[in-house]
Scaffold this active site. Sequence first.
Site, PDB file in Angstrom:
ATOM      1  N   SER A 118      -9.765   1.628   3.223  1.00  0.00           N
ATOM      2  CA  SER A 118      -8.943   2.409   2.329  1.00  0.00           C
ATOM      3  C   SER A 118      -7.916   1.600   1.540  1.00  0.00           C
ATOM      4  O   SER A 118      -7.427   2.066   0.519  1.00  0.00           O
ATOM      5  CB  SER A 118      -8.204   3.480   3.133  1.00  0.00           C
ATOM      6  OG  SER A 118      -7.265   2.891   4.007  1.00  0.00           O
TER       7      SER A 118
ATOM      8  N   SER B 213      -9.815  -0.682   7.406  1.00  0.00           N
ATOM      9  CA  SER B 213      -9.260  -0.511   6.054  1.00  0.00           C
ATOM     10  C   SER B 213      -8.577  -1.741   5.476  1.00  0.00           C
ATOM     11  O   SER B 213      -8.174  -1.725   4.321  1.00  0.00           O
ATOM     12  CB  SER B 213      -8.261   0.650   6.036  1.00  0.00           C
ATOM     13  OG  SER B 213      -8.927   1.882   6.070  1.00  0.00           O
TER      14      SER B 213
ATOM     15  N   LYS C 273       0.848  -1.201   0.000  1.00  0.00           N
ATOM     16  CA  LYS C 273       0.000   0.000   0.000  1.00  0.00           C
ATOM     17  C   LYS C 273       0.880   1.247   0.000  1.00  0.00           C
ATOM     18  O   LYS C 273       1.881   1.306   0.726  1.00  0.00           O
ATOM     19  CB  LYS C 273      -0.899  -0.025   1.238  1.00  0.00           C
ATOM     20  CG  LYS C 273      -1.932   1.088   1.292  1.00  0.00           C
ATOM     21  CD  LYS C 273      -2.808   0.957   2.546  1.00  0.00           C
ATOM     22  CE  LYS C 273      -3.885   2.013   2.612  1.00  0.00           C
ATOM     23  NZ  LYS C 273      -4.722   1.879   3.817  1.00  0.00           N
TER      24      LYS C 273
END
Lengths: 100, 473
Positions: free
Chosen positions: B152, B176, B77
């Site tokens: 997210s 997330s 990420k």
Amino acid sequence: MKLTEKEVRHVANLANLNLTEEEVAKMLVDLDGILEHMDRLKEINTDGVAPMSQVLFDAGDTASLRADVPMPSLPNADALLNAPQPGQGYFKVPKVIERS
Amino acid sequence: MTKHTISSVRAGLLSKEFSAVELTRQALSFAEAENPKTNAYLSFSPERALAAAERVDARIAAGEDPGALGGVPVAVKDVILTKGLKTTCASKLLENFIAPYDATAIERIEAAGGVIIGKTNCDEFAMGSSNENSAFGPVRNPVALDRVPGGSSGGSAAVVAQGTAVVSLGSDTGGSIRQPASFCGIVGVTPTYGRVSRYGLVAFASSLDHIGPFARNTRDAATLLEVMAGRDPKDATSAEAPVPSYAASMTGNVKGLKIGIPVEYMKHATGETADLVNASFRKLQAMGCELREISLPNTDYAIDTYYIICTAEASSNLARYDGVRYTTRSQNSGTLSDLYKNTRGEGFGAEVKRRIMLGTYVLSHGYYDAYYKKAQMVRNLITQDFNKAFTEVDAIVAPVSPFPAFKLGEKVNDPISMYLSDIYTITGSLAGIPCMSTPCGNTSEGLPVGLQILCKHFGEETMFRLADAFENS
């Protein structure tokens, strides 16, 4: 309404955040709705409850501290690699003190 | 590529079916070719990946073990620092930021032979539940391209579901990792707070931020977690607790395990999500688990508590993005004050601004006690609810999200409705307990639904034992 436009501008100023007129208007509506939802917390009795600022688990008192030994830090040149305006080993910003 | 697991990569390398360099080249070209469908990767790192793969091949040639993650393509990420590679946080402000050092998690992955192939899209600064808040465009769910992958960590979930990485790293502050894992039909793990060092994770809400793994099965997720876990002197919040062998915990035997079903969670669950979760409860019972209803009475206040605490911490953490040290800089500023305000006003997206404003408000003079301090007290009550429950049960099972993946644009103009989608994941985050999402079936439209498993602090072994047994039954 819980909030006023003046408060929105005040908070934006505290946060160093420039908002357009449209953003101020939208922020007023959004934040007002969210804060109204958050007011439900007033329903809960929290007398005598300690505020929890960090997740706690069983560990020795100083478990989170490491030995105080100097170690190399990020070299100056590396620290400046992402600077929008580096100069002389520093970060340059607009002048804040005028010569008298 | 799409079928590989950590163990199949290992078997292929050791039997000389392929080399780590060959697998890496294949993984990179497949990921680059597939990426336009989902926009899940923001950048690829071929040089670094091939260098890592060469080290793995050299180990094997020297008769050494390739490492727990030897040759495994890993996606990361884009809020986790990777030295020499862009780390944008999906923000316009950091679109050119190149990380000057590696996160501890990244160092440990590469030391275990893992191959970082690219950085994944996410909501800007990890703020969002749909991945639509990225400055570089939304991610599409590989299972249904007109739907969101969740957020997210949407990109990290999408690449594992799509098969363009074997495993990936996400970050979880309020759901997330678990919510996108459930939306994409894969496994996502939020470990105990402090289990994995956050050194090099760009801070959003420091008392809630976690790094955790995504994988296509529980074993792979557990292996990746085990590699990253453990004390790091560079993160004072990382725990001293020893890291057990998670593989040894996955015995397949869950007979007599006491499992709690929180009544407060099930009263909101409706439709096919509730049906699939209820079917999972029956399956657990058939596997020999003892199910009982439990109560987590403060659940209904979790959303408000969370959005006060996380925005307060975010408003403080994001103060550093001021146009001076490492962000783009507004060009139209005569004074230092204007430079800060214009840089931030021009650079941050709408959701990040909303959260900075909310956080600044709840911390401001006259509101601190009413909002921030009150929320910290309620957080304590929510944690006590869990501690009490875990004196009676070994694990708690619940839905991950009230609904499966929604359509792009469906909730984008309604922040409250978007925040409410985190209702089941936020409680575990506030308490700092380990929790995960594991697939429990698809709706009639073919949309995946996740089952959430929550255990007590450092109870990952029980969590993985249950998830692995559930997955294989």
